[in-house]
Write a protein that holds these residues in place. Sequence first.
Motif, short mmCIF file in Angstrom:
data_model
loop_
_atom_site.label_atom_id
_atom_site.label_comp_id
_atom_site.label_asym_id
_atom_site.label_seq_id
_atom_site.Cartn_x
_atom_site.Cartn_y
_atom_site.Cartn_z
N MET A 193 0.48 -0.97 -0.50
CA MET A 193 -0.11 0.16 -0.25
C MET A 193 0.78 1.23 0.48
O MET A 193 2.04 0.97 0.34
N THR A 194 0.32 2.59 0.01
CA THR A 194 1.08 3.79 -0.14
C THR A 194 1.44 4.08 1.08
O THR A 194 0.54 4.27 2.30
N ARG A 195 2.28 4.54 0.97
CA ARG A 195 3.14 4.93 2.36
C ARG A 195 3.93 6.19 2.49
O ARG A 195 4.11 6.75 0.88
N ALA A 196 3.41 7.26 3.45
CA ALA A 196 3.47 8.56 3.33
C ALA A 196 4.31 9.04 5.13
O ALA A 196 3.71 8.53 6.03
N ALA A 197 4.96 9.84 4.45
CA ALA A 197 5.48 10.36 5.90
C ALA A 197 6.03 12.06 5.78
O ALA A 197 5.70 12.68 4.53
N ARG A 198 5.86 13.16 6.32
CA ARG A 198 5.45 13.88 6.33
C ARG A 198 6.84 14.96 7.60
O ARG A 198 5.99 14.72 8.96
N LEU A 199 7.50 15.68 6.87
CA LEU A 199 8.33 16.42 8.42
C LEU A 199 8.33 16.97 8.42
O LEU A 199 8.40 18.39 7.48
N GLN A 200 8.40 18.19 9.40
CA GLN A 200 8.56 19.44 9.09
C GLN A 200 9.75 20.14 10.12
O GLN A 200 10.21 19.47 11.96
N LEU A 201 10.83 20.67 9.79
CA LEU A 201 12.08 20.44 9.99
C LEU A 201 12.88 21.53 10.27
O LEU A 201 13.10 22.83 9.18
N VAL A 206 13.91 8.15 7.34
CA VAL A 206 12.80 7.96 7.40
C VAL A 206 12.47 7.41 5.64
O VAL A 206 11.79 6.18 5.61
N LEU A 207 13.63 7.55 5.24
CA LEU A 207 13.81 7.46 3.24
C LEU A 207 13.57 5.82 3.08
O LEU A 207 13.05 5.13 2.34
N ASN A 208 14.67 5.91 3.63
CA ASN A 208 15.62 4.12 4.01
C ASN A 208 14.78 3.41 4.83
O ASN A 208 14.41 1.92 4.39
N GLU A 209 14.05 3.50 5.54
CA GLU A 209 13.03 2.74 6.60
C GLU A 209 11.99 2.23 5.58
O GLU A 209 11.12 0.80 5.64
N MET A 210 11.50 3.36 4.72
CA MET A 210 10.28 3.22 3.60
C MET A 210 10.41 2.33 2.71
O MET A 210 9.59 1.15 2.07
N CYS A 211 11.90 2.68 2.07
CA CYS A 211 12.24 1.29 0.60
C CYS A 211 12.17 0.40 1.62
O CYS A 211 12.52 -0.46 0.75
N LEU A 236 5.57 6.67 -0.89
CA LEU A 236 5.25 5.23 -1.62
C LEU A 236 4.43 4.78 -1.45
O LEU A 236 4.32 4.08 -0.57
N ASP A 237 4.20 4.43 -3.30
CA ASP A 237 3.03 3.67 -3.93
C ASP A 237 4.59 2.50 -4.41
O ASP A 237 4.91 2.33 -5.90
N PRO A 238 4.26 1.46 -3.86
CA PRO A 238 5.57 0.43 -3.87
C PRO A 238 5.01 0.15 -5.47
O PRO A 238 5.85 -0.43 -6.86
N ALA A 254 5.73 4.56 -7.79
CA ALA A 254 6.96 5.80 -7.91
C ALA A 254 6.89 6.02 -6.33
O ALA A 254 5.76 6.18 -5.41
N LEU A 255 8.12 6.56 -5.83
CA LEU A 255 8.62 6.68 -5.21
C LEU A 255 8.68 8.80 -4.96
O LEU A 255 9.18 8.85 -6.18
N GLU A 256 8.00 9.07 -4.35
CA GLU A 256 7.82 10.75 -4.58
C GLU A 256 8.50 11.83 -3.81
O GLU A 256 7.92 11.30 -2.63
N ILE A 257 9.18 12.23 -3.17
CA ILE A 257 9.57 13.43 -2.50
C ILE A 257 9.34 14.77 -2.73
O ILE A 257 9.87 15.65 -3.95
N VAL A 258 9.01 15.28 -2.09
CA VAL A 258 8.74 16.81 -1.91
C VAL A 258 9.22 17.70 -0.97
O VAL A 258 8.96 17.62 0.02
#
Length: 176
Positions: free
Chosen positions: A38-46, A59-64, A107-109, A112-116
């Motif tokens: 399933m699609t996974r998503a994370a949102r971070l404010q840094l 976060v990216l590595n764990e999702m991948c 991340l929708d396996p 695509a993997l999309e980063i904003v």
Amino acid sequence: PRSSATRAATASSAGGQGPAAAEAASARRARMLYSRRMTRAARLQLLSLYENIELVERVLNEMCRSERVGEETCYWVGMAVREALANAIKHGNKLSAEKRVLVEVTLDPAEALEIVVEDEGEGFDPAGVADPTDPGNLMRSSGRGVFYMRQFMDEVDFSLAERGGTRLRLRKNLNA
């Protein structure tokens, strides 16, 4: 207790193997539906700190890893994300501790993997970046980040963020 019609339907759905095989087949179908990625998503404010780049990478590595994205793909996407975050922190937010960097990873396996990445700077025109492969720019110590992002990702789009600043969308197709 099941009726004879239910037992017959169950046996027939299991290829005539009987109720136990039918239940096993049903469990396999349920697992397939449950385990379908399933699609996974994370949102971070840094905060605009270079140390936060490592947090986003984790976060990216764990999702991948959890979605079985290839190690090499994850590595190159990670390189593009490092460049994007370094640019947002240094050039966009000018290393200001009061400004934030927003990061969204989707991340929708199956797709695509999309980063904003959004900064709170003054905006950025990628057309103003000199080509680092031009012979006159080969010895310059800057200007390679956008080039690298474009090499590592399938899509790289810059736009004005809603709050001002720059919005960068990076996309890596996974179904190719």
